[in-house]
Enzyme design. Structure first.
Site, PDB file in Angstrom:
ATOM      1  N   HIS A 186      48.871 -57.401 -39.260  1.00  0.00           N
ATOM      2  CA  HIS A 186      48.451 -56.271 -38.421  1.00  0.00           C
ATOM      3  C   HIS A 186      49.552 -56.038 -37.378  1.00  0.00           C
ATOM      4  O   HIS A 186      49.335 -56.179 -36.175  1.00  0.00           O
ATOM      5  CB  HIS A 186      47.093 -56.545 -37.793  1.00  0.00           C
ATOM      6  CG  HIS A 186      46.367 -55.317 -37.317  1.00  0.00           C
ATOM      7  ND1 HIS A 186      45.105 -54.960 -37.761  1.00  0.00           N
ATOM      8  CD2 HIS A 186      46.723 -54.352 -36.445  1.00  0.00           C
ATOM      9  CE1 HIS A 186      44.723 -53.837 -37.157  1.00  0.00           C
ATOM     10  NE2 HIS A 186      45.693 -53.445 -36.334  1.00  0.00           N
ATOM     11  N   GLU A 237      38.077 -49.737 -40.439  1.00  0.00           N
ATOM     12  CA  GLU A 237      38.145 -49.354 -39.026  1.00  0.00           C
ATOM     13  C   GLU A 237      37.547 -47.968 -38.878  1.00  0.00           C
ATOM     14  O   GLU A 237      37.784 -47.093 -39.707  1.00  0.00           O
ATOM     15  CB  GLU A 237      39.589 -49.276 -38.497  1.00  0.00           C
ATOM     16  CG  GLU A 237      40.226 -50.586 -38.207  1.00  0.00           C
ATOM     17  CD  GLU A 237      41.611 -50.438 -37.587  1.00  0.00           C
ATOM     18  OE1 GLU A 237      41.870 -49.442 -36.874  1.00  0.00           O
ATOM     19  OE2 GLU A 237      42.435 -51.320 -37.841  1.00  0.00           O
ATOM     20  N   ASN A 278      47.872 -53.935 -42.762  1.00  0.00           N
ATOM     21  CA  ASN A 278      47.051 -52.938 -42.074  1.00  0.00           C
ATOM     22  C   ASN A 278      47.857 -51.677 -41.796  1.00  0.00           C
ATOM     23  O   ASN A 278      48.883 -51.722 -41.118  1.00  0.00           O
ATOM     24  CB  ASN A 278      46.561 -53.488 -40.731  1.00  0.00           C
ATOM     25  CG  ASN A 278      45.755 -52.435 -39.963  1.00  0.00           C
ATOM     26  OD1 ASN A 278      44.656 -52.068 -40.385  1.00  0.00           O
ATOM     27  ND2 ASN A 278      46.306 -51.935 -38.861  1.00  0.00           N
ATOM     28  N   GLU A 279      47.404 -50.549 -42.334  1.00  0.00           N
ATOM     29  CA  GLU A 279      47.936 -49.219 -42.004  1.00  0.00           C
ATOM     30  C   GLU A 279      49.437 -49.095 -42.263  1.00  0.00           C
ATOM     31  O   GLU A 279      50.256 -49.200 -41.334  1.00  0.00           O
ATOM     32  CB  GLU A 279      47.607 -48.844 -40.559  1.00  0.00           C
ATOM     33  CG  GLU A 279      46.124 -48.708 -40.300  1.00  0.00           C
ATOM     34  CD  GLU A 279      45.799 -47.852 -39.088  1.00  0.00           C
ATOM     35  OE1 GLU A 279      46.710 -47.531 -38.302  1.00  0.00           O
ATOM     36  OE2 GLU A 279      44.621 -47.476 -38.940  1.00  0.00           O
ATOM     37  N   ASN A 301      40.942 -47.075 -43.121  1.00  0.00           N
ATOM     38  CA  ASN A 301      40.735 -46.963 -41.672  1.00  0.00           C
ATOM     39  C   ASN A 301      40.623 -45.480 -41.362  1.00  0.00           C
ATOM     40  O   ASN A 301      41.575 -44.731 -41.605  1.00  0.00           O
ATOM     41  CB  ASN A 301      41.934 -47.532 -40.901  1.00  0.00           C
ATOM     42  CG  ASN A 301      42.040 -49.048 -41.034  1.00  0.00           C
ATOM     43  OD1 ASN A 301      41.202 -49.696 -41.653  1.00  0.00           O
ATOM     44  ND2 ASN A 301      43.078 -49.608 -40.442  1.00  0.00           N
ATOM     45  N   GLN A 329      46.167 -57.754 -30.466  1.00  0.00           N
ATOM     46  CA  GLN A 329      45.400 -56.941 -29.525  1.00  0.00           C
ATOM     47  C   GLN A 329      44.374 -57.743 -28.720  1.00  0.00           C
ATOM     48  O   GLN A 329      43.977 -57.302 -27.650  1.00  0.00           O
ATOM     49  CB  GLN A 329      44.713 -55.797 -30.280  1.00  0.00           C
ATOM     50  CG  GLN A 329      45.708 -54.803 -30.853  1.00  0.00           C
ATOM     51  CD  GLN A 329      45.045 -53.664 -31.600  1.00  0.00           C
ATOM     52  OE1 GLN A 329      44.772 -53.770 -32.780  1.00  0.00           O
ATOM     53  NE2 GLN A 329      44.764 -52.578 -30.909  1.00  0.00           N
ATOM     54  N   PHE A 380      38.677 -48.928 -26.981  1.00  0.00           N
ATOM     55  CA  PHE A 380      37.913 -48.649 -28.201  1.00  0.00           C
ATOM     56  C   PHE A 380      36.735 -49.610 -28.382  1.00  0.00           C
ATOM     57  O   PHE A 380      36.020 -49.528 -29.378  1.00  0.00           O
ATOM     58  CB  PHE A 380      38.819 -48.783 -29.428  1.00  0.00           C
ATOM     59  CG  PHE A 380      39.721 -47.602 -29.673  1.00  0.00           C
ATOM     60  CD1 PHE A 380      40.891 -47.425 -28.957  1.00  0.00           C
ATOM     61  CD2 PHE A 380      39.388 -46.647 -30.626  1.00  0.00           C
ATOM     62  CE1 PHE A 380      41.722 -46.331 -29.184  1.00  0.00           C
ATOM     63  CE2 PHE A 380      40.209 -45.547 -30.869  1.00  0.00           C
ATOM     64  CZ  PHE A 380      41.381 -45.390 -30.136  1.00  0.00           C
ATOM     65  N   TYR A 406      39.627 -42.309 -38.638  1.00  0.00           N
ATOM     66  CA  TYR A 406      39.332 -41.885 -37.258  1.00  0.00           C
ATOM     67  C   TYR A 406      39.014 -40.400 -37.135  1.00  0.00           C
ATOM     68  O   TYR A 406      38.092 -40.020 -36.420  1.00  0.00           O
ATOM     69  CB  TYR A 406      40.503 -42.256 -36.338  1.00  0.00           C
ATOM     70  CG  TYR A 406      40.550 -43.746 -36.069  1.00  0.00           C
ATOM     71  CD1 TYR A 406      39.859 -44.297 -35.008  1.00  0.00           C
ATOM     72  CD2 TYR A 406      41.240 -44.601 -36.923  1.00  0.00           C
ATOM     73  CE1 TYR A 406      39.858 -45.666 -34.778  1.00  0.00           C
ATOM     74  CE2 TYR A 406      41.244 -45.976 -36.703  1.00  0.00           C
ATOM     75  CZ  TYR A 406      40.550 -46.502 -35.630  1.00  0.00           C
ATOM     76  OH  TYR A 406      40.541 -47.854 -35.412  1.00  0.00           O
ATOM     77  N   TRP A 414      35.591 -50.187 -35.107  1.00  0.00           N
ATOM     78  CA  TRP A 414      36.753 -50.551 -34.289  1.00  0.00           C
ATOM     79  C   TRP A 414      36.493 -50.080 -32.873  1.00  0.00           C
ATOM     80  O   TRP A 414      36.371 -48.894 -32.650  1.00  0.00           O
ATOM     81  CB  TRP A 414      38.040 -49.906 -34.812  1.00  0.00           C
ATOM     82  CG  TRP A 414      39.212 -50.386 -34.000  1.00  0.00           C
ATOM     83  CD1 TRP A 414      39.688 -49.832 -32.849  1.00  0.00           C
ATOM     84  CD2 TRP A 414      40.001 -51.545 -34.268  1.00  0.00           C
ATOM     85  NE1 TRP A 414      40.738 -50.581 -32.365  1.00  0.00           N
ATOM     86  CE2 TRP A 414      40.945 -51.642 -33.226  1.00  0.00           C
ATOM     87  CE3 TRP A 414      40.008 -52.529 -35.271  1.00  0.00           C
ATOM     88  CZ2 TRP A 414      41.886 -52.673 -33.162  1.00  0.00           C
ATOM     89  CZ3 TRP A 414      40.941 -53.541 -35.198  1.00  0.00           C
ATOM     90  CH2 TRP A 414      41.869 -53.597 -34.155  1.00  0.00           C
ATOM     91  N   ARG A 427      36.072 -58.459 -39.033  1.00  0.00           N
ATOM     92  CA  ARG A 427      37.432 -58.347 -39.562  1.00  0.00           C
ATOM     93  C   ARG A 427      38.412 -58.765 -38.465  1.00  0.00           C
ATOM     94  O   ARG A 427      38.368 -58.215 -37.357  1.00  0.00           O
ATOM     95  CB  ARG A 427      37.699 -56.904 -40.006  1.00  0.00           C
ATOM     96  CG  ARG A 427      39.137 -56.674 -40.436  1.00  0.00           C
ATOM     97  CD  ARG A 427      39.368 -55.230 -40.903  1.00  0.00           C
ATOM     98  NE  ARG A 427      40.756 -55.060 -41.291  1.00  0.00           N
ATOM     99  CZ  ARG A 427      41.588 -54.134 -40.797  1.00  0.00           C
ATOM    100  NH1 ARG A 427      41.158 -53.255 -39.906  1.00  0.00           N
ATOM    101  NH2 ARG A 427      42.831 -54.072 -41.192  1.00  0.00           N
ATOM    102  N   GLU A 485      45.691 -51.700 -26.618  1.00  0.00           N
ATOM    103  CA  GLU A 485      45.815 -50.573 -27.542  1.00  0.00           C
ATOM    104  C   GLU A 485      47.291 -50.146 -27.646  1.00  0.00           C
ATOM    105  O   GLU A 485      47.680 -49.041 -27.278  1.00  0.00           O
ATOM    106  CB  GLU A 485      44.890 -49.428 -27.089  1.00  0.00           C
ATOM    107  CG  GLU A 485      44.932 -48.152 -27.890  1.00  0.00           C
ATOM    108  CD  GLU A 485      44.653 -48.301 -29.387  1.00  0.00           C
ATOM    109  OE1 GLU A 485      44.059 -49.292 -29.813  1.00  0.00           O
ATOM    110  OE2 GLU A 485      45.061 -47.391 -30.127  1.00  0.00           O
ATOM    111  N   TRP A 486      48.124 -51.078 -28.068  1.00  0.00           N
ATOM    112  CA  TRP A 486      49.533 -50.822 -28.363  1.00  0.00           C
ATOM    113  C   TRP A 486      50.249 -50.130 -27.195  1.00  0.00           C
ATOM    114  O   TRP A 486      50.143 -50.596 -26.074  1.00  0.00           O
ATOM    115  CB  TRP A 486      49.642 -50.064 -29.701  1.00  0.00           C
ATOM    116  CG  TRP A 486      48.851 -50.784 -30.770  1.00  0.00           C
ATOM    117  CD1 TRP A 486      47.691 -50.350 -31.371  1.00  0.00           C
ATOM    118  CD2 TRP A 486      49.099 -52.093 -31.328  1.00  0.00           C
ATOM    119  NE1 TRP A 486      47.235 -51.298 -32.271  1.00  0.00           N
ATOM    120  CE2 TRP A 486      48.071 -52.372 -32.261  1.00  0.00           C
ATOM    121  CE3 TRP A 486      50.088 -53.062 -31.141  1.00  0.00           C
ATOM    122  CZ2 TRP A 486      48.012 -53.568 -32.986  1.00  0.00           C
ATOM    123  CZ3 TRP A 486      50.034 -54.257 -31.873  1.00  0.00           C
ATOM    124  CH2 TRP A 486      49.008 -54.489 -32.777  1.00  0.00           C
TER     125      TRP A 486
END
Ligand code: NOJ
Length: 544
Positions: free
Chosen positions: A136, A382, A181-182, A313, A33, A448, A315, A432, A90, A439-440
């Site tokens: 990630h 995050e 990650n995730e 993480n 990213q 963000f 949100y 984050w 991180r 952002e993907w």
């Protein structure tokens, strides 16, 4: 300067000086990213290079080829972190920079290793302690091509070799690690459906197969660290993702049960094996052959390698309600089914269709996890939000991000309540993200960052109001990174070897079938239908 300080709103009520000083505050990014340098110095392509470079896949037609150009501008970024008082950062390592051929036993790219060593040494010299994620989402494309990436048990050995390489070459200057990650994002969005790379779209069974391989790769990595690298005395975890489930009607026991399952199917899917050595009973009962089984040996390995801290993480949260009577079992307990496959939330919407402002969801999630796993140390690895209109508003108006400041203020209030009132053991917190970044599938359309990136002006960095607010109330109160770690970084010579030996064979994994196809309608399938390319206002490309 005085005016700026006075204009900032105070710290959240529950975040007294005592509570704030008991938590390590920081901020986060990931390699793909922010770095750019997509083919620099021997790096091979990852599945995200492939996806983003395919025309029409990213909302604004950007790629991660350059991203924030941190590959070249890291010194500037670290100087800005230092200026704002950041003490914890991180970041993730790109597997493709370290082991371009991907597979176990192949050559280590020392140019890639050195780039991270220089970055991390500079962080330490600036008093900033790194926490490093190994994976990630940027899988070497070659491993996807060779055997289908995370759908094959082969990934376990290749990941272990990569992890071994990182411990060997960075373990003297990094003592906080996260393997993955995730896992929901990796396995659901990347393998069950085709929202994220590698866009496998192979159904619910693929999600579970992927998760199984992630868990075993993770457990073998923990085992490796605690044996071969015990002298490094660091800590290792895995960053898990999930949303809080609010029962749509709290007085309806069916909705309450659905909300409980919503949590189990997200967090406990991963964390029950990590703590108890097996999947949750409700998942085993309802998912049938789609859910792989652990051998006795694997289960033992998982139990013996419990994570050193619980990394979350977080949100937002969604409403959850009971599925229609007569739904197939798999559908009944699928995460998406329990929310009607839609993002409906009691919270205030953000500019990302999946993200709402639900501050108490953080506290409720921590309470739920602390109870189920008997009060481990939690890190929020995050937490953050994309700001409205930040993709077009001009400077300097765009820096006045009151929406984001309010998000952090209310979430951190709840985090501090979790610590001070509920007794949840919160260790670290990372906002984050450090800066606006790729952002993907949304490219730079969703921002963000607490630092604004000026895409029109050579990627210039500008702190937003939130950066100043966090700096004043949170970043600046932490002590600098431990001196011993900094000293080690200075003393250490860059290794001269070009390859590491293959790690000792860990207990072998059972062969998992990836053929079972689910027929449920998860979030992401709904997402996928309106995949952030202007097709729908209801769903975005992210299901997280
Ligand atoms: C979670 C992911 O780990 C990160 O890469 C992403 O940018 C944020 N969520 C925001 O969507």
């Amino acid at each position: 300067m005085l005016v700026t300080v006075l204009a900032l709103s105070p710290a959240p009520d529950a975040c007294t000086a005592a509570v704030r000083s008991s938590i390590n505050w920081g901020t986060a990014t990931s390699a793909y990213q922010v770095e750019g340098g997509w083919n620099a110095d021997g790096k091979s392509p990852s599945i995200w290079d492939t996806l983003a470079q395919s025309p029409g896949k990213i909302a604004d037609n950007t790629t991660g080829d350059v991203a924030c150009d941190m590959y070249n501008r890291w010194a500037e970024d670290i100087a800005l972190m230092k200026q704002l008082g950041v003490k914890n950062y991180r970041l993730s390592v790109a597997w493709t920079r370290i082991i371009p051929a991907g597979v176990a036993g192949s050559a280590v790219n020392m140019a890639g290793v050195d780039w991270y060593r220089n970055l991390i040494k500079a962080l330490l010299a600036a008093g900033i302690r790194p926490a490093v994620t190994m994976y990630h989402w940027d899988l070497p494309q070659v491993l996807q091509d060779n055997y289908g990436g995370f759908l094959s048990p082969n990934i376990q050995e290749d990941f272990l070799y990569y992890a071994d390489t990182l411990f060997k070459h960075l373990g003297d200057i990094v003592d906080q690690w996260m393997t993955f990650n995730e896992v929901i994002s990796i396995c659901e969005l990347g393998y069950q459906v085709d929202v994220f790379a590698p866009q496998a779209n192979k159904g619910l069974g693929a999600k579970y197969t992927c998760g199984h391989n992630v868990l075993l790769a993770h457990a073998k990595t923990m085992q490796l660290y605690r044996t071969k690298y015990a002298a490094q005395k660091g800590r290792v975890s895995i960053a898990l993702d999930g949303k809080w489930g609010y029962p749509k009607d709290p007085n309806n026991p069916a909705d309450v049960a659905a909300a409980e399952n919503f949590m189990v199917f997200q967090y406990a899917w991963m964390a029950d094996p990590l703590y108890f050595g097996d999947y949750p009973a409700v998942m085993k009962e309802t998912q049938g052959a789609l859910l792989p089984k652990f051998t006795a040996e694997e289960s033992k390995l998982l139990r013996a390698t419990t994570i050193d801290f619980f990394s979350v993480n977080f949100y937002c949260g969604y409403y959850v309600w009971a599925p229609a009577p007569g739904s197939p079992k798999e559908l009944t307990y699928d995460v998406g089914a329990n929310t009607g496959g839609q993002f409906i939330s009691p919270g205030i919407p953000s500019n990302a269709p999946w993200l709402f402002k639900t501050p108490d969801g953080l506290r409720l999630t921590l309470q739920w996890l602390a109870k189920r796993y008997n009060g481990p140390e939690f890190w929020i690895t995050e937490n953050g939000v994309s700001g409205p209109d930040e993709d077009w508003k001009p400077l300097p108006a765009v820096l006045d991000d009151t929406y984001r400041q309010d998000y952090y203020k209310t979430y951190l209030d709840n985090l501090c309540l979790a610590k001070s009132v509920d007794g949840v053991n919160v260790g670290n917190y990372y906002a984050w993200s450090w800066m606006d970044n790729f952002e993907w599938r949304d490219g730079f359309k969703k921002r963000f960052g607490i630092i604004y990136i000026d895409l029109k002006n050579n990627l210039a960095r500008h702190p937003k109001g939130t950066a100043k607010w966090l700096s004043q109330h949170f970043f600046n109160i932490n002590p600098v990174a431990p001196a011993t770690l900094r000293a080690a970084s200075v003393a250490r010579q860059t290794p001269a070897t070009a390859a590491v030996p293959k790690p000792a064979a860990a207990p072998s994994a059972s062969v998992i079938s990836s053929k079972g196809k689910g027929f449920s309608l998860p979030f992401s399938l709904a997402l996928n239908k309106g995949s952030g390319l202007g097709l729908s206002v209801k769903f975005g490309p992210q299901g997280k």
